[in-house]
Scaffold this motif. Structure first.
Motif, short mmCIF file in Angstrom:
data_model
loop_
_atom_site.label_atom_id
_atom_site.label_comp_id
_atom_site.label_asym_id
_atom_site.label_seq_id
_atom_site.Cartn_x
_atom_site.Cartn_y
_atom_site.Cartn_z
N ASP A 72 2.36 2.95 -19.45
CA ASP A 72 2.51 1.65 -19.63
C ASP A 72 3.27 0.85 -18.36
OD1 ASP A 72 2.00 -1.04 -20.73
OD2 ASP A 72 4.16 -0.90 -21.90
N ALA A 73 2.88 1.07 -17.16
CA ALA A 73 3.28 0.81 -15.90
C ALA A 73 2.20 -0.31 -15.13
CB ALA A 73 3.59 1.88 -15.03
N HIS A 74 2.78 -1.43 -14.70
CA HIS A 74 1.79 -2.13 -13.75
C HIS A 74 1.43 -1.36 -12.79
CE1 HIS A 74 0.20 -5.51 -11.99
NE2 HIS A 74 1.07 -5.41 -10.89
N PHE A 75 0.18 -1.62 -12.14
CA PHE A 75 -0.52 -0.86 -11.23
C PHE A 75 -0.80 -1.63 -10.00
CE2 PHE A 75 -3.97 1.57 -9.00
CZ PHE A 75 -3.57 2.59 -9.16
N GLU A 76 -0.28 -1.37 -8.98
CA GLU A 76 -0.67 -2.04 -7.74
C GLU A 76 -1.24 -1.10 -6.75
OE1 GLU A 76 -0.05 -5.36 -6.34
OE2 GLU A 76 -0.25 -5.81 -8.45
N THR A 77 -2.28 -1.41 -5.88
CA THR A 77 -2.70 -0.46 -5.03
C THR A 77 -3.24 -1.12 -3.75
OG1 THR A 77 -4.72 0.80 -4.82
CG2 THR A 77 -4.93 -1.22 -5.66
N VAL A 78 -3.07 -0.17 -2.51
CA VAL A 78 -2.98 -0.83 -1.46
C VAL A 78 -3.86 0.46 -0.77
CG1 VAL A 78 -1.13 -2.27 -1.11
CG2 VAL A 78 -0.86 -0.18 -0.32
N SER A 79 -4.82 0.17 0.40
CA SER A 79 -5.15 1.19 1.31
C SER A 79 -4.86 0.96 2.54
CB SER A 79 -6.74 0.94 1.53
OG SER A 79 -7.36 1.85 2.24
N ALA A 80 -4.29 2.14 3.04
CA ALA A 80 -3.45 2.33 4.33
C ALA A 80 -4.70 2.06 5.50
CB ALA A 80 -3.03 3.81 4.26
N GLY A 84 -0.61 -3.36 5.72
CA GLY A 84 0.09 -3.00 6.57
C GLY A 84 1.44 -3.28 6.04
N VAL A 85 2.70 -3.52 6.71
CA VAL A 85 3.90 -3.73 6.12
C VAL A 85 3.79 -5.18 5.09
CG1 VAL A 85 6.29 -4.15 6.65
CG2 VAL A 85 5.20 -2.54 8.01
N LYS A 86 3.08 -6.18 5.58
CA LYS A 86 3.00 -7.21 4.92
C LYS A 86 2.65 -7.01 3.36
CE LYS A 86 0.26 -11.65 4.72
NZ LYS A 86 -0.94 -12.37 5.15
N GLU A 87 1.34 -6.43 3.17
CA GLU A 87 0.95 -5.81 1.86
C GLU A 87 1.98 -5.15 1.15
OE1 GLU A 87 -2.25 -7.37 4.20
OE2 GLU A 87 -0.67 -5.79 4.58
N ILE A 88 2.57 -4.25 1.82
CA ILE A 88 3.87 -3.50 1.11
C ILE A 88 4.81 -4.65 0.42
CG2 ILE A 88 5.79 -1.98 1.25
CD1 ILE A 88 3.85 -0.39 3.65
N ARG A 89 5.11 -5.50 1.27
CA ARG A 89 6.24 -6.32 0.98
C ARG A 89 5.78 -7.30 -0.34
NH1 ARG A 89 8.25 -8.12 6.90
NH2 ARG A 89 9.48 -6.49 7.41
N ILE A 107 3.87 0.97 -10.54
CA ILE A 107 3.21 2.05 -9.45
C ILE A 107 2.62 1.36 -8.35
CG2 ILE A 107 1.67 3.94 -9.31
CD1 ILE A 107 2.19 4.67 -12.31
N LEU A 108 3.06 1.73 -7.19
CA LEU A 108 2.20 1.34 -5.99
C LEU A 108 1.50 2.73 -5.54
CD1 LEU A 108 1.56 -0.32 -3.84
CD2 LEU A 108 3.43 0.32 -2.60
N PHE A 109 0.24 2.41 -5.86
CA PHE A 109 -0.85 3.45 -5.38
C PHE A 109 -1.12 3.24 -3.81
CE2 PHE A 109 -5.11 5.24 -4.76
CZ PHE A 109 -4.89 6.89 -4.99
N VAL A 110 -0.91 4.15 -2.95
CA VAL A 110 -1.24 3.98 -1.51
C VAL A 110 -2.56 4.92 -0.97
CG1 VAL A 110 -0.71 3.81 0.76
CG2 VAL A 110 0.84 3.03 -0.75
N ASP A 111 -3.64 4.52 -0.86
CA ASP A 111 -4.83 5.43 -0.75
C ASP A 111 -5.00 5.72 0.80
OD1 ASP A 111 -7.08 6.93 -1.33
OD2 ASP A 111 -8.43 5.42 -1.14
N GLU A 112 -4.98 6.90 1.02
CA GLU A 112 -5.18 7.47 2.63
C GLU A 112 -3.70 7.25 3.30
OE1 GLU A 112 -8.99 7.55 4.55
OE2 GLU A 112 -9.42 5.91 3.23
N VAL A 113 -2.77 7.54 2.53
CA VAL A 113 -1.35 7.13 3.08
C VAL A 113 -1.16 7.80 4.37
CG1 VAL A 113 -0.24 9.42 1.94
CG2 VAL A 113 1.04 6.96 2.48
N HIS A 114 -1.92 8.91 4.70
CA HIS A 114 -1.63 9.68 5.92
C HIS A 114 -2.28 8.56 7.09
CE1 HIS A 114 -5.83 10.45 4.87
NE2 HIS A 114 -6.15 10.54 6.16
N ARG A 115 -2.65 7.60 6.86
CA ARG A 115 -3.10 6.62 7.85
C ARG A 115 -2.11 5.77 8.43
NH1 ARG A 115 -8.66 6.77 9.13
NH2 ARG A 115 -10.02 8.10 7.59
N PHE A 116 -0.94 5.66 7.45
CA PHE A 116 0.19 4.64 7.80
C PHE A 116 0.82 5.51 8.85
CE2 PHE A 116 0.65 2.22 3.69
CZ PHE A 116 0.07 1.13 4.24
#
Length: 441
Positions: A72-80, A84-89, A107-116
């Motif tokens: 029961d957590a809120h789900f946020e997702t970004v793709s690396a 960028g840092v703006k989306e993380i903020r 939960i912040l899900f970062v897809d392809e995090v190795h690209r950061f």
């Protein structure tokens, strides 16, 4: 007709079949079966930051969504790739609002995090540390190389595996029976076609469902999807192989270790796997030359010549003729006697060269092309080996004065190095008996 009304975009089959609960999730039993580590943590409500490391199409994104639902957590997702840092903020702001208004974790899900890059990865740290975010990163690359240590120390790494045949069959059966998928069309897949689908998928569930969806477009309702339909779609499918990625380095490592272990059959298999995956044969040819020096060396000096010839054939003739020459070289060096004496001796010499600095060349070993050099003693007392008995200047010392002789090269008792070792021991005996005995190591 309203020209400005947008029609809903049809979702791909893989998206429509995305698991809605953990029981529908396919694969990764080593993590999610009863009593396994991730399942235990979830059932106890001990949600933590984590990294999912695995190949494409094995359910990393789906699993992250299910974890949020389960807890029961809120789900946020970004793709690396795009963020960028703006989306993380922005995600941090949303997380704070969720916590303040609803008391929910995010939960912040970062897809392809190795690209950061490293600095972008650092942007997560304060918010992971203070609990604002539960971080879940997904990567196809080895986290040890691609993620910084600070982030790794705050997240647990879970390794996701390619889907096996049982998991792939379950996915196909769900796709054919579930109304969210192809269930309304009453399609069937024959045994031979099923085997072809699973082989083409190569452990990638999303890839398999895409193939199945494309094949379903060629079939009538109630019809069986057969081999002919799939052959027209699949063509020459390539296995998973990403130059510069984890699979690339794993497979060249397996080839090298098979050669070193004197297993020509395994070496040929990994060579074939790399070619099947689209690897440049010239890259393999270059690595095979390295193997000849590193693992065979002077135990069989012909190995290096044969490998160089195979490289030359590959460059001159290309595929497939050149690939056969490289295969010949691989089997030869796999069967050849093994010695890393040259490799180890060279490493030791390089290490000491770096440690001892710029030691001067002894005067007797220097050339004396000018009168001044001769007056300074260059070349004095040098013994020309060809003028000595057996063309060997017994007792002569060729090391710098500050560095006693070192036995860097120590031949192994195999192949030609067996004879080389006997020769060196004979010369050492001559040194010991010489009135001009060289310094002892």
């Amino acid at each position: 007709m309203d020209l400005f009304r947008s029609e809903p975009v049809a979702q791909p089959l893989a998206a429509r079949l995305r698991a809605s609960n953990l029981d529908e999730y396919v694969g990764q039993e080593h993590l999610l079966a009863r009593g396994k580590p991730l399942r235990e943590a979830l059932e106890q409500g001990a949600l933590h930051s984590m990294i999912f490391w695995g190949p494409p199409g094995v359910g990393k994104t789906t699993l992250a969504r299910l974890l949020a639902q389960f807890c029961d957590a809120h789900f946020e997702t970004v793709s690396a790739v795009l963020a960028g840092v703006k989306e993380i903020r922005q995600a941090v702001d949303v997380a704070r609002q969720q916590a303040a208004q609803y008391g929910r974790r995010t939960i912040l899900f970062v897809d392809e995090v190795h690209r950061f890059n490293k600095s972008q990865q650092d942007a997560f740290l304060p918010f992971v540390e203070d609990g604002t975010l539960i971080f879940i990163g997904a990567t196809t690359e080895n986290p040890s190389f691609e993620l910084n240590n600070a982030l790794l120390s705050r997240a647990r790494v879970y390794v996701l595996k390619s889907l096996d045949e049982a998991a792939l069959r379950r996915l196909v059966q769900r796709a054919l029976s579930d109304e969210r998928g192809l269930g309304k069309r009453h399609l069937r897949v024959g045994d031979e076609a099923m085997q072809m689908l699973m082989a083409a998928a190569d452990g990638d569930g999303r890839r398999m469902l895409n193939f199945l969806e494309n094949a379903s477009d060629l079939a009538e309702d109630g019809e069986e999807i057969d081999v002919a339909m799939l052959q027209s779609l699949l063509g020459d499918g390539r296995r998973r192989f990403d130059k510069g990625g984890e699979a690339f380095y794993d497979q060249i490592s397996a080839l090298h270790k098979s050669v070193r272990g004197s297993d020509p059959d395994a070496a040929l298999y990994w060579y074939a796997r790399m070619l099947d995956g689209g690897c440049d044969p010239l890259y393999i040819a270059r690595r095979v030359v390295r193997m000849a020096s590193e693992d065979i060396g002077n135990a069989d000096p012909r190995a290096l010549s044969l490998c160089l010839s195979a490289w030359d054939v590959q460059e001159r003739l290309g595929s497939p003729e050149g690939e056969l020459a490289v295969a010949q070289a691989i089997t030869y060096i796999a069967c050849a006697p093994k010695s890393n004496a040259v490799y180890m001796g060279f490493k030791a010499a390089m290490r000491e060269a770096a440690e001892h600095g710029s030691l001067e060349v002894p005067l007797h070993l220097r050339n004396a092309p000018t009168k001044l050099m001769k007056q300074l003693g260059y070349g004095d007392e040098y013994r020309y080996a060809h003028d000595e008995p057996d063309a060997y200047a017994a007792g002569e010392d060729y090391f710098p004065e500050q560095l006693p002789p070192r036995p860097y090269y120590q031949p192994v008792p195999r192949g030609l190095e067996l004879k080389i070792g006997e020769k060196l021991r004979h010369l050492a005996e001559l040194d010991r008996n010489s009135p001009r005995q060289r310094r002892k190591p």
